[in-house]
Design a protein around this motif. Structure first.
Motif, PDB file in Angstrom:
ATOM      1  N   GLY A  57      20.321   6.605 -11.712  1.00  0.00           N
ATOM      2  CA  GLY A  57      21.429   6.927 -12.615  1.00  0.00           C
ATOM      3  C   GLY A  57      21.446   5.985 -13.811  1.00  0.00           C
ATOM      4  O   GLY A  57      20.410   5.478 -14.250  1.00  0.00           O
ATOM      5  N   LEU A  58      22.645   5.714 -14.326  1.00  0.00           N
ATOM      6  CA  LEU A  58      22.800   4.807 -15.480  1.00  0.00           C
ATOM      7  C   LEU A  58      22.948   3.378 -14.960  1.00  0.00           C
ATOM      8  O   LEU A  58      23.923   3.064 -14.281  1.00  0.00           O
ATOM      9  CB  LEU A  58      24.037   5.210 -16.295  1.00  0.00           C
ATOM     10  N   VAL A  59      21.955   2.544 -15.243  1.00  0.00           N
ATOM     11  CA  VAL A  59      21.956   1.173 -14.705  1.00  0.00           C
ATOM     12  C   VAL A  59      21.633   0.169 -15.801  1.00  0.00           C
ATOM     13  O   VAL A  59      20.879   0.459 -16.731  1.00  0.00           O
ATOM     14  CB  VAL A  59      20.927   1.012 -13.550  1.00  0.00           C
ATOM     15  N   HIS A 119      19.577   3.731 -19.286  1.00  0.00           N
ATOM     16  CA  HIS A 119      20.158   2.407 -19.506  1.00  0.00           C
ATOM     17  C   HIS A 119      21.244   2.459 -20.581  1.00  0.00           C
ATOM     18  O   HIS A 119      21.139   3.238 -21.528  1.00  0.00           O
ATOM     19  CB  HIS A 119      19.083   1.414 -19.971  1.00  0.00           C
ATOM     20  N   PRO A 120      22.274   1.589 -20.465  1.00  0.00           N
ATOM     21  CA  PRO A 120      23.181   1.379 -21.591  1.00  0.00           C
ATOM     22  C   PRO A 120      22.356   0.823 -22.763  1.00  0.00           C
ATOM     23  O   PRO A 120      21.237   0.331 -22.557  1.00  0.00           O
ATOM     24  CB  PRO A 120      24.169   0.329 -21.073  1.00  0.00           C
ATOM     25  N   PRO A 121      22.887   0.882 -23.995  1.00  0.00           N
ATOM     26  CA  PRO A 121      22.105   0.460 -25.158  1.00  0.00           C
ATOM     27  C   PRO A 121      21.528  -0.955 -25.032  1.00  0.00           C
ATOM     28  O   PRO A 121      22.240  -1.904 -24.717  1.00  0.00           O
ATOM     29  CB  PRO A 121      23.120   0.534 -26.303  1.00  0.00           C
ATOM     30  N   VAL A 122      20.202  -1.066 -25.254  1.00  0.00           N
ATOM     31  CA  VAL A 122      19.528  -2.360 -25.167  1.00  0.00           C
ATOM     32  C   VAL A 122      18.215  -2.285 -25.955  1.00  0.00           C
ATOM     33  O   VAL A 122      17.543  -1.262 -25.957  1.00  0.00           O
ATOM     34  CB  VAL A 122      19.260  -2.751 -23.684  1.00  0.00           C
ATOM     35  N   PHE A 123      17.880  -3.368 -26.645  1.00  0.00           N
ATOM     36  CA  PHE A 123      16.550  -3.515 -27.223  1.00  0.00           C
ATOM     37  C   PHE A 123      15.738  -4.381 -26.277  1.00  0.00           C
ATOM     38  O   PHE A 123      16.238  -5.391 -25.774  1.00  0.00           O
ATOM     39  CB  PHE A 123      16.595  -4.209 -28.595  1.00  0.00           C
TER      40      PHE A 123
END
Length: 203
Positions: A12-14, A43-47
């Protein structure tokens, strides 16, 4: 053949960092008989910035965290609406070279997109999959003791604007696109099922 089975985990969203640490831990403790796994998630927003990643490829701060990680490659963006598939494989046991695995991962994405009537391709010297010169899928791997982790990210139906704050994969001005631009009904869950089928066939 039993030891070449694939265990599929739908996460899921992790959050990115704990997932990355879990991949490292899984790879560190696996033994000769540990089944390979495929992890599907968003994923939640991440670079994320690869091992040789140059900080200057982050063009401006848009309030999205930057995580320095241990895959190859430069900077990329992960966010909701992007399907991420992590491949935790024993390459030695599968008789796969890194080059062969990368080729098969790209082919899985190309064949997945073909199923939506989208003509995708490789670009010489630029890992990933492209549609009309715009990147639609990115990949990165880490190899340790003959095993790999990290994997493949396919842009499905996401906010692409954070890509404007970076040089995607280190290429200034590289265009990015997503599946929803061609197949508006596409969603991460359905695309995940189709991608799994492609990967299981090719591995």
């Amino acid at each position: 053949m039993g030891e070449n089975r694939l265990v599929v985990r739908r996460l899921g969203l992790v959050e990115y960092e704990p997932t990355w640490r879990a991949m490292q831990a899984f790879t560190a403790r696996r033994g000769p008989a540990t089944p390979d796994e495929l992890w599907l998630c968003e994923h939640p927003p991440v670079f994320t910035l690869g091992l040789a990643g140059k900080p200057e490829h982050l063009l401006r701060d848009v309030g999205i965290p930057v995580v320095k990680i241990d895959r190859g490659g430069q900077i990329t963006y992960h966010g909701p609406g992007q399907l991420v598939c992590y491949l935790l494989l024993d390459l030695k046991r599968r008789g796969l070279s890194v080059k062969t695995l990368v080729h098969r991962m790209e082919q899985a994405a190309i064949d997945l997109l073909a199923g939506y009537g989208i003509a995708a391709e490789r670009l010489e010297g630029r890992p990933g999959v492209y549609v009309g010169g715009a990147k639609i899928a990115a990949l990165g791997l880490k190899i340790k003791n003959g095993c790999c982790y990290h994997g493949l990210a396919v842009n499905v139906a996401m906010d692409l604007s954070p890509f404007e704050a970076i040089n995607p994969c280190g290429y200034p001005g590289m265009a990015v696109t997503q599946l929803a631009a061609f197949a508006p009904a596409a969603d991460v869950a359905t695309v995940g099922v189709k991608l799994l089928a492609q990967l299981e066939e090719k591995l």
